[in-house]
Design a protein around this motif. Structure first.
Motif, PDB file in Angstrom:
ATOM      1  N   MET A 125       4.167   6.629  13.447  1.00  0.00           N
ATOM      2  CA  MET A 125       3.545   5.908  12.324  1.00  0.00           C
ATOM      3  C   MET A 125       3.060   4.400  12.917  1.00  0.00           C
ATOM      4  N   CYS A 170      -2.897  12.330   0.242  1.00  0.00           N
ATOM      5  CA  CYS A 170      -1.752  12.796   0.750  1.00  0.00           C
ATOM      6  C   CYS A 170      -2.037  14.137   1.553  1.00  0.00           C
ATOM      7  N   THR A 175      -1.075   2.521   9.024  1.00  0.00           N
ATOM      8  CA  THR A 175      -0.760   1.761   7.856  1.00  0.00           C
ATOM      9  C   THR A 175      -1.308   0.389   8.107  1.00  0.00           C
ATOM     10  N   GLY A 215       4.820   2.954   3.378  1.00  0.00           N
ATOM     11  CA  GLY A 215       4.871   4.511   4.123  1.00  0.00           C
ATOM     12  C   GLY A 215       3.427   4.669   4.918  1.00  0.00           C
ATOM     13  N   ALA A 216       3.544   5.628   5.679  1.00  0.00           N
ATOM     14  CA  ALA A 216       2.594   6.063   6.676  1.00  0.00           C
ATOM     15  C   ALA A 216       1.179   6.234   5.911  1.00  0.00           C
ATOM     16  N   SER A 233      -0.445   3.958   4.131  1.00  0.00           N
ATOM     17  CA  SER A 233      -0.785   3.370   3.135  1.00  0.00           C
ATOM     18  C   SER A 233      -1.693   2.107   3.339  1.00  0.00           C
ATOM     19  N   ARG A 275       4.133   7.149   0.972  1.00  0.00           N
ATOM     20  CA  ARG A 275       2.918   7.467   2.083  1.00  0.00           C
ATOM     21  C   ARG A 275       1.491   7.678   1.156  1.00  0.00           C
ATOM     22  N   ASN A 328       4.236   8.442  -3.412  1.00  0.00           N
ATOM     23  CA  ASN A 328       3.637   8.887  -2.707  1.00  0.00           C
ATOM     24  C   ASN A 328       2.066   9.025  -3.519  1.00  0.00           C
TER      25      ASN A 328
END
Length: 227
Positions: free
Chosen positions: A1, A91, A106, A121-122, A124, A140, A158
């Protein structure tokens, strides 16, 4: 990430964006000065045109496969520019791209505030003038939109979208794929379930269960929210 901050990027790097609407323009506005270059845009709408001059648009899975076969994509990363209450879509697309080795960025706007103790989170996105407080956790593919805030120790699942100007106060919990409408306020220690839609300007004073639509001041459950 990869976490996208101004100080972390020293040379231009390629990025693809999935979503050919206004949100792609918003992301591009701060990708460019941070040293990233959008090299391709993808959209499932076969009529979609590119929102960025000189950046090609490819349509759906067929277009994505064509791009992979004809364009170099080693080291390319991705962002999903799909807003609204489409967190599950964000997602799903992000996960599919990762299976091809295209990892999510991110993205934190240079004029956003993210506390050192926050976890983002990844994939975002924290947009201009947004704020994420200490020990807050974002899952995420979340969006903390322009001028929105997520205060201390709040936990977002998420694919959550906090729309422009919305305020998530301290110790709030929000389930996967929910959306907090523009200008809404969620009071401290409230729990909002999965796949919930909170209307613009609402004031949430009590817990909201999964799969509901609520709005008003104080917010009231109006109907079920069909996934």
């Amino acid at each position: 990430m990869t976490v996208l901050r101004a100080e972390s990027v020293t040379r231009p790097r390629p990025v693809i964006v999935w979503g050919a609407r206004g949100h792609a323009k918003v992301l591009n506005e701060f990708l460019r000065p941070l040293g990233y270059q959008v090299v391709a845009i993808f959209d499932n709408d076969p009529e979609a045109t590119s929102p960025l001059a000189d950046v090609p648009v490819f349509h759906g899975s067929t277009g994505f496969d064509h791009w992979r076969e004809t364009c170099p994509h080693q080291g390319v990363q991705s962002l999903v520019a799909i807003g609204g209450q489409r967190g599950k879509v964000r997602c799903d697309i992000q996960e599919r791209l990762a299976t091809f080795g295209i990892e999510p960025l991110t993205a934190i706007h240079p004029r956003a505030f993210v506390a050192d103790g926050a976890i983002i989170g990844a994939g975002s996105q924290c947009l201009a003038h947004s704020s994420v407080g200490t020990e807050a956790v974002l899952g995420r593919a979340c969006i903390v939109n322009t001028n929105a805030s997520v205060d201390h120790e709040s936990v977002l699942g998420n694919g959550v979208h906090v729309a422009p100007g919305a305020t998530i106060t301290g110790c709030v919990e929000i389930g996967d794929f929910s959306m907090i409408g523009a200008g809404a306020v969620v009071l401290p220690r409230i729990r909002i379930g999965r796949n919930v839609s909170i209307g613009a300007g609402a004031v949430v004073t009590r817990d909201i269960p999964d799969d509901k639509v609520a709005y008003g001041n104080p917010a009231k459950i109006i109907r079920d929210n069909v996934p």
